[in-house]
Design a protein around this motif. Sequence first.
Motif, PDB file in Angstrom:
ATOM      1  N   MET A   4       0.881  -1.134   0.554  1.00 47.76           N
ATOM      2  CA  MET A   4       0.110  -0.520   0.127  1.00 47.76           C
ATOM      3  C   MET A   4       1.200   1.339   0.080  1.00 47.76           C
ATOM      4  O   MET A   4       2.219   1.038   0.782  1.00 47.76           O
ATOM      5  CB  MET A   4      -0.917   0.120   1.386  1.00 47.76           C
ATOM      6  N   LYS A   5       0.592   2.231  -0.703  1.00 47.33           N
ATOM      7  CA  LYS A   5       1.077   3.430  -0.760  1.00 47.33           C
ATOM      8  C   LYS A   5       1.271   4.339   0.467  1.00 47.33           C
ATOM      9  O   LYS A   5      -1.073   5.055  -0.112  1.00 47.33           O
ATOM     10  CB  LYS A   5       1.190   4.492  -1.894  1.00 47.33           C
ATOM     11  N   ILE A   6       1.626   4.915   0.771  1.00 46.87           N
ATOM     12  CA  ILE A   6       0.871   5.995   2.403  1.00 46.87           C
ATOM     13  C   ILE A   6       2.288   6.948   2.200  1.00 46.87           C
ATOM     14  O   ILE A   6       3.452   6.830   2.636  1.00 46.87           O
ATOM     15  CB  ILE A   6       1.345   5.030   3.516  1.00 46.87           C
ATOM     16  N   GLY A   7       1.221   8.000   2.338  1.00 44.54           N
ATOM     17  CA  GLY A   7       1.885   8.717   2.583  1.00 44.54           C
ATOM     18  C   GLY A   7       2.416  10.346   4.059  1.00 44.54           C
ATOM     19  O   GLY A   7       0.995  10.107   5.320  1.00 44.54           O
ATOM     20  N   VAL A   8       2.978  10.262   4.841  1.00 48.01           N
ATOM     21  CA  VAL A   8       2.818  10.762   6.472  1.00 48.01           C
ATOM     22  C   VAL A   8       2.791  12.207   6.052  1.00 48.01           C
ATOM     23  O   VAL A   8       4.126  13.016   5.176  1.00 48.01           O
ATOM     24  CB  VAL A   8       3.963  10.067   7.020  1.00 48.01           C
ATOM     25  N   ILE A   9       1.902  12.792   5.940  1.00 49.70           N
ATOM     26  CA  ILE A   9       2.321  14.819   6.221  1.00 49.70           C
ATOM     27  C   ILE A   9       2.426  15.244   7.586  1.00 49.70           C
ATOM     28  O   ILE A   9       1.700  14.892   8.511  1.00 49.70           O
ATOM     29  CB  ILE A   9       0.608  14.508   6.152  1.00 49.70           C
ATOM     30  N   ASN A  10       3.947  14.921   7.710  1.00 46.30           N
ATOM     31  CA  ASN A  10       3.909  15.351   9.089  1.00 46.30           C
ATOM     32  C   ASN A  10       4.994  14.356   9.664  1.00 46.30           C
ATOM     33  O   ASN A  10       3.846  13.841  10.571  1.00 46.30           O
ATOM     34  CB  ASN A  10       3.169  16.772  10.236  1.00 46.30           C
ATOM     35  N   ALA A  11       5.893  14.235  10.031  1.00 40.97           N
ATOM     36  CA  ALA A  11       6.292  13.145  10.867  1.00 40.97           C
ATOM     37  C   ALA A  11       6.694  13.547  12.018  1.00 40.97           C
ATOM     38  O   ALA A  11       8.541  13.714  11.588  1.00 40.97           O
ATOM     39  CB  ALA A  11       7.684  11.762   9.197  1.00 40.97           C
ATOM     40  N   GLY A  12       5.933  13.968  12.887  1.00 40.67           N
ATOM     41  CA  GLY A  12       6.824  14.102  13.467  1.00 40.67           C
ATOM     42  C   GLY A  12       7.399  13.055  15.295  1.00 40.67           C
ATOM     43  O   GLY A  12       7.488  11.895  14.266  1.00 40.67           O
ATOM     44  N   ASN A  13       6.389  12.792  15.951  1.00 42.35           N
ATOM     45  CA  ASN A  13       7.021  12.004  17.112  1.00 42.35           C
ATOM     46  C   ASN A  13       5.802  10.500  16.158  1.00 42.35           C
ATOM     47  O   ASN A  13       6.247   9.956  16.601  1.00 42.35           O
ATOM     48  CB  ASN A  13       6.696  12.327  18.140  1.00 42.35           C
ATOM     49  N   ILE A  14       4.609  10.774  15.587  1.00 41.35           N
ATOM     50  CA  ILE A  14       3.700   9.994  15.849  1.00 41.35           C
ATOM     51  C   ILE A  14       4.073   9.518  14.108  1.00 41.35           C
ATOM     52  O   ILE A  14       4.211   8.177  13.991  1.00 41.35           O
ATOM     53  CB  ILE A  14       2.144  10.850  15.895  1.00 41.35           C
ATOM     54  N   GLY A  15       4.247  10.278  13.617  1.00 41.97           N
ATOM     55  CA  GLY A  15       4.402   9.865  12.219  1.00 41.97           C
ATOM     56  C   GLY A  15       5.657   9.008  12.127  1.00 41.97           C
ATOM     57  O   GLY A  15       5.448   8.021  10.731  1.00 41.97           O
ATOM     58  N   SER A  16       6.256   9.445  12.741  1.00 43.78           N
ATOM     59  CA  SER A  16       8.184   8.342  12.207  1.00 43.78           C
ATOM     60  C   SER A  16       8.138   7.428  12.405  1.00 43.78           C
ATOM     61  O   SER A  16       8.563   5.937  11.892  1.00 43.78           O
ATOM     62  CB  SER A  16       8.945   9.576  13.214  1.00 43.78           C
ATOM     63  N   HIS A  17       7.148   7.087  14.300  1.00 48.93           N
ATOM     64  CA  HIS A  17       7.207   5.963  14.604  1.00 48.93           C
ATOM     65  C   HIS A  17       5.930   4.807  13.161  1.00 48.93           C
ATOM     66  O   HIS A  17       6.945   3.792  13.534  1.00 48.93           O
ATOM     67  CB  HIS A  17       6.397   5.562  15.603  1.00 48.93           C
ATOM     68  N   LEU A  18       5.194   5.240  13.220  1.00 47.24           N
ATOM     69  CA  LEU A  18       4.366   4.979  12.192  1.00 47.24           C
ATOM     70  C   LEU A  18       5.014   4.284  11.164  1.00 47.24           C
ATOM     71  O   LEU A  18       4.700   2.665  10.118  1.00 47.24           O
ATOM     72  CB  LEU A  18       3.178   5.197  11.971  1.00 47.24           C
ATOM     73  N   ALA A  19       5.475   5.188  10.367  1.00 47.88           N
ATOM     74  CA  ALA A  19       6.055   4.491   9.633  1.00 47.88           C
ATOM     75  C   ALA A  19       7.108   4.176   9.198  1.00 47.88           C
ATOM     76  O   ALA A  19       7.351   3.482   8.241  1.00 47.88           O
ATOM     77  CB  ALA A  19       6.818   6.330   8.515  1.00 47.88           C
ATOM     78  N   LYS A  20       8.019   3.832  10.153  1.00 50.17           N
ATOM     79  CA  LYS A  20       8.738   2.825  10.696  1.00 50.17           C
ATOM     80  C   LYS A  20       7.762   1.598  10.168  1.00 50.17           C
ATOM     81  O   LYS A  20       8.485   0.919   9.643  1.00 50.17           O
ATOM     82  CB  LYS A  20       9.827   3.139  12.177  1.00 50.17           C
ATOM     83  N   LEU A  38       5.668  17.838   1.612  1.00 50.72           N
ATOM     84  CA  LEU A  38       4.084  18.095   1.797  1.00 50.72           C
ATOM     85  C   LEU A  38       3.192  17.051   0.915  1.00 50.72           C
ATOM     86  O   LEU A  38       2.174  16.612   0.472  1.00 50.72           O
ATOM     87  CB  LEU A  38       3.553  18.956   3.182  1.00 50.72           C
ATOM     88  N   GLU A  39       3.492  17.761  -0.244  1.00 48.10           N
ATOM     89  CA  GLU A  39       2.623  18.395  -1.425  1.00 48.10           C
ATOM     90  C   GLU A  39       3.166  16.233  -2.091  1.00 48.10           C
ATOM     91  O   GLU A  39       1.877  16.298  -2.479  1.00 48.10           O
ATOM     92  CB  GLU A  39       2.716  19.050  -2.604  1.00 48.10           C
ATOM     93  N   GLU A  40       4.053  16.316  -1.970  1.00 44.38           N
ATOM     94  CA  GLU A  40       4.472  15.268  -2.424  1.00 44.38           C
ATOM     95  C   GLU A  40       4.024  14.111  -2.163  1.00 44.38           C
ATOM     96  O   GLU A  40       3.750  13.047  -2.423  1.00 44.38           O
ATOM     97  CB  GLU A  40       5.788  15.253  -3.224  1.00 44.38           C
ATOM     98  N   ALA A  41       4.652  13.716  -0.596  1.00 44.87           N
ATOM     99  CA  ALA A  41       3.552  12.720  -0.127  1.00 44.87           C
ATOM    100  C   ALA A  41       1.369  12.387  -0.096  1.00 44.87           C
ATOM    101  O   ALA A  41       1.649  11.382  -0.590  1.00 44.87           O
ATOM    102  CB  ALA A  41       3.940  13.122   1.993  1.00 44.87           C
ATOM    103  N   ALA A  42       1.376  13.795  -0.455  1.00 43.08           N
ATOM    104  CA  ALA A  42       0.075  14.227  -0.421  1.00 43.08           C
ATOM    105  C   ALA A  42      -0.639  13.088  -1.388  1.00 43.08           C
ATOM    106  O   ALA A  42      -1.442  12.550  -2.112  1.00 43.08           O
ATOM    107  CB  ALA A  42      -0.802  15.297  -0.254  1.00 43.08           C
TER     108      ALA A  42
END
Length: 219
Positions: A1-17, A53-57
């Motif tokens: 699945m293709k997933i875009g993380v709009i702002n990989a902060g603390n939450i986004g970084s953990h989930l992206a990993k 941000l635009e590319e991830a979206a």
Amino acid sequence: MKIGVINAGNIGSHLAKAWVQAGHQVIVSKDGDRAKLQPLIAELGEKVLVGELEEAAQFGDVLLFSVSWLRFEQVLSRLGSLEGKILIDTMNPLKVNEAYEHFHDLEFMRFNSTSEELQRLVPNARVVKAFSTIPAHLLDKDSWKGSQMLPSIFFAGDDGQAKQVVAQLIQDTGFPGIDAGSLSSARLLESMGLLLHRIAEAQEGDSNLNLAPTFLFKQ
């Protein structure tokens, strides 16, 4: 699945990993200083893509929308068409006072939620609330090794198919998911966040909402 993380902060970084490790294609972006992505990039290397941000979206069929509530409209205005995309909203309605302390917008919370507001602004997307009630550093399954139970991830939304996708993505992070009902239940989940912080203040004597109430998630 293709997933875009709009702002990989603390939450986004953990989930992206977690999602990269589960075999998903993930692109991460940052609202602000992109250099803050370097630790995540160094850890995952070529397994993760990096973009604006635009590319991830535009890349993701599913978008993790994990931005500051104070910035969400500005970020949203940059993303272009989100028609048909699944938006996972992790936000809580937090404001900041003159002392840079975070507090819940109680007036907004009386009749609304961040998820419902997001859905109102992007009616052609499919918004699902999730990952909003667990402190970010506890979203790493490895931190729960030796524990006899894992915290549940509540999710809520009006689109049944989108909720099925999000339920699978929750499972891919290594945590159990619990369906909390329609998108209006996001109000209850955000109130749950307020309650946890009130308990943290009572138990730990600190009203700083950036401090995770870890005592509520005994390991």
